[in-house]
Structures are given as structure tokens and as C-alpha cells.
Design a protein around this motif. Structure first.
Motif, PDB file in Angstrom:
ATOM      1  N   ALA A  66       0.857  -1.200   0.000  1.00  0.00           N
ATOM      2  CA  ALA A  66       0.000   0.000   0.000  1.00  0.00           C
ATOM      3  C   ALA A  66       0.884   1.238   0.000  1.00  0.00           C
ATOM      4  N   VAL A  67       0.422   2.285  -0.684  1.00  0.00           N
ATOM      5  CA  VAL A  67       1.173   3.541  -0.775  1.00  0.00           C
ATOM      6  C   VAL A  67       0.198   4.707  -0.680  1.00  0.00           C
ATOM      7  N   ASN A  68       0.573   5.716   0.084  1.00  0.00           N
ATOM      8  CA  ASN A  68      -0.159   6.982   0.086  1.00  0.00           C
ATOM      9  C   ASN A  68       0.832   8.074  -0.320  1.00  0.00           C
ATOM     10  N   GLU A  69       0.640   8.614  -1.522  1.00  0.00           N
ATOM     11  CA  GLU A  69       1.627   9.516  -2.115  1.00  0.00           C
ATOM     12  C   GLU A  69       1.604  10.916  -1.496  1.00  0.00           C
ATOM     13  N   SER A  70       2.781  11.535  -1.484  1.00  0.00           N
ATOM     14  CA  SER A  70       2.925  12.930  -1.066  1.00  0.00           C
ATOM     15  C   SER A  70       2.196  13.843  -2.051  1.00  0.00           C
ATOM     16  N   PRO A  71       1.608  14.930  -1.562  1.00  0.00           N
ATOM     17  CA  PRO A  71       0.968  15.885  -2.472  1.00  0.00           C
ATOM     18  C   PRO A  71       1.968  16.800  -3.187  1.00  0.00           C
ATOM     19  N   HIS A  72       3.246  16.775  -2.777  1.00  0.00           N
ATOM     20  CA  HIS A  72       4.259  17.633  -3.400  1.00  0.00           C
ATOM     21  C   HIS A  72       4.508  17.209  -4.847  1.00  0.00           C
ATOM     22  N   VAL A  73       4.810  18.175  -5.691  1.00  0.00           N
ATOM     23  CA  VAL A  73       5.186  17.872  -7.082  1.00  0.00           C
ATOM     24  C   VAL A  73       6.492  17.092  -7.107  1.00  0.00           C
ATOM     25  N   ILE A  74       7.471  17.527  -6.316  1.00  0.00           N
ATOM     26  CA  ILE A  74       8.737  16.798  -6.185  1.00  0.00           C
ATOM     27  C   ILE A  74       8.628  15.898  -4.963  1.00  0.00           C
ATOM     28  N   ARG A  75       8.660  14.607  -5.180  1.00  0.00           N
ATOM     29  CA  ARG A  75       8.438  13.669  -4.076  1.00  0.00           C
ATOM     30  C   ARG A  75       9.141  12.351  -4.374  1.00  0.00           C
ATOM     31  N   MET A  76       9.301  11.536  -3.340  1.00  0.00           N
ATOM     32  CA  MET A  76       9.780  10.169  -3.493  1.00  0.00           C
ATOM     33  C   MET A  76       8.536   9.282  -3.589  1.00  0.00           C
ATOM     34  N   SER A  77       8.416   8.524  -4.672  1.00  0.00           N
ATOM     35  CA  SER A  77       7.235   7.696  -4.893  1.00  0.00           C
ATOM     36  C   SER A  77       7.524   6.234  -4.590  1.00  0.00           C
TER      37      SER A  77
END
Length: 271
Positions: A133-144
Motif C-alpha cells: 500500500a502507498v499513500n503519495e505525497s501531495p508535493h510535485v517533487i516527491r519520493m514515490s
């Protein structure tokens, strides 16, 4: 004769109502529940302990365990206590995994909301550690991260923290299966250094990936402990290196992860 008959019918409907399915088998449900917690327990369990966990009478628990034993799903140890039979560790992973994701996902979302960074959940399978499971950061630049991604046990923080809490044979199995690859100049590849890293992780209770999987990325992970202190899952927070601001920031991230993992572990036990 009519009155007792009516009472029995009412009782039957009341018992079936929570399941909302006339075809629901309570016996099968209890058997799967027994297999699930025997899979997660480090030690064998007595019939009385199992009866208590299943909320069954001793007679019903005895009948259930004898059925599972005769069909090869559980075995007794030298003290007459019960454990999952050898080779049966893959009986309930789907059920366990479904519950893990369902229970943990709201906590992942809460941690992303608190930190604005990507939060991931990984689980231990037979010979690999996988993102579930993953919940992504809302930042444009992020670690996915990606659900289904198999994690290197020597480099990623999730891979390292789950591997560190396995018995030595379990560690070696994971390393043999994935192999030891170098992803960056910071990846640990020397077996002696890796053994020291696992001991350090186990001692401090968390793992850090400092550009070991990818340059310019940092990831922190903590284990989710089962009631027997086994580790089959972990939670991580990943972020670009430029958004990490010193030791106090690191400490606050690790503390938030540990709170989240502890709450998720409690909810899993109650689910």
C-alpha cells in the motif's frame, strides 16, 4: 411445542444477522481465524489459549483442532500444544494481507496528512518483501513508491527493517532470493557491514535508507510488531533529501512512524 420452536428460530436469526448471509459457516470462519493467528504466533499455543482467542468452548475448540490436525493443517509439539504444520504458512496470507491493508491504510493517510510525505506499507512473503500500500505525497517533487514492488533487503529502509527482525535463517533466505545489488555509492553490499546494519536496526527499532536505493532520496521505516513480537510488516516515510532539516526533524519523523505503527498493530490485533 410452538413456543420453544419460535424461540429457537429467533435465536438462529440473531446469530446469523451479523454475517448477513444464510450460507455463512461459523465453523469454517473459526478454523480460518485459528490458522491466521497460529501463523502469526512465534510459539505453540495450548488448546485453552486457542479456545479463549476464538471465544469457543473447550469442547468446540478441541473438535476444531482435531479436524485441522487430521487434515494436516496444524500439528502438536512435544508438550501437546498446537502450531501451524510445516509447509502451511501460505494458507492464509490473502486473508491476513487484506486485513493488514484495510486496517493500516487510514493510518498511512493520516501520516501523509501530518507530514506531507509519501508513506508506504510493506509485507513479508515467503521469500520476498513487497510494497502492499502507498499513500503519495501531495508535493510535485516527491519520493514515490509502487504497490507490488519487491524491495531489496540490503538497501531500502522497508527491506532492511523487516529483514533485521527475522531469524538469521530468514535473513539469509531473503538475501539469497533477492541477491545483494549495489544501487548507489551508498548501498551496503559487504556481508559483514550488512550484518552490523541489521543488528543496529534491531537495537534502535528503525531503519534509514540514506540514498542507498536512489540518489537524493531518504527513507525511514519502523516495524509493525505482532503479539508474539514477530515482524511481518513495516511502515515507511520517503522524502527528497532537500526537505530533511536536521536531527530534530529526523527524530520527529521516526517518532511519528512509531506512533503510527503502534496504533496500527493494536488495531490489527482487535480487527
Amino acid at each position: 411445542m410452538v413456543k420453544p420452536k419460535t424461540v429457537r428460530k429467533s435465536a438462529k436469526r440473531a446469530d446469523a444477522a451479523p454475517h448477513r448471509d444464510k450460507y455463512f459457516s461459523r465453523a469454517v470462519s473459526k478454523a480460518l481465524e485459528a490458522l491466521e493467528f497460529l501463523q502469526n504466533e512465534a510459539n505453540s499455543m495450548s488448546m485453552n489459549e486457542i479456545a479463549h482467542r476464538l471465544k469457543l468452548s473447550k469442547t468446540s475448540a478441541f473438535r476444531l483442532l482435531k479436524t485441522l490436525e487430521s487434515t494436516g493443517y496444524v500439528a502438536q509439539d512435544g508438550r501437546g500444544q498446537y502450531k501451524l504444520a510445516l509447509g502451511i504458512h501460505a494458507v492464509t496470507p490473502t486473508q491476513w494481507l487484506s486485513k493488514l491493508v484495510r486496517v493500516a491504510l487510514p493510518h498511512l493517510q493520516g501520516l501523509t496528512h501530518e507530514t506531507t510525505e509519501t508513506v508506504s506499507l510493506a509485507a513479508l512473503f515467503e521469500n520476498r518483501i513487497e510494497v502492499v500500500a502507498v499513500n503519495e505525497s501531495p508535493h510535485v517533487i516527491r519520493m514515490s513508491n509502487v504497490v507490488g514492488h519487491i524491495l531489496p533487503p540490503n538497501a531500502s529502509s522497508l527491506g532492511k527493517v523487516i529483514t533485521a527482525f527475522q531469524p538469521v535463517a530468514g535473513r539469509e533466505k531473503l538475501l539469497r532470493s533477492f541477491k545483494i545489488y549495489r544501487f548507489t555509492d551508498h548501498t551496503i553490499t559487504d556481508p559483514r557491514d550488512l550484518a552490523q546494519e541489521y543488528d543496529r536496526i534491531k537495537g534502535q527499532g528503525f531503519a534509514v535508507d540514506r540514498e542507498e536505493c536512489a540518489y537524493d532520496g531518504v527513507c525511514f521505516s519502523v516495524p509493525i510488531f505482532s503479539p508474539g513480537d514477530e515482524v511481518s510488516a513495516a511502515i515507511s516515510l520517503s522524502m527528497p533529501k532537500f526537505r530533511l532539516h536536521g536531527t530534530e526533524h529526523e527524530d520527529s519523523i521516526i517518532a511519528a512512524l512509531q506512533r503510527t505503527a503502534s496504533t496500527a498493530a493494536g488495531d490489527l490485533q482487535d480487527a
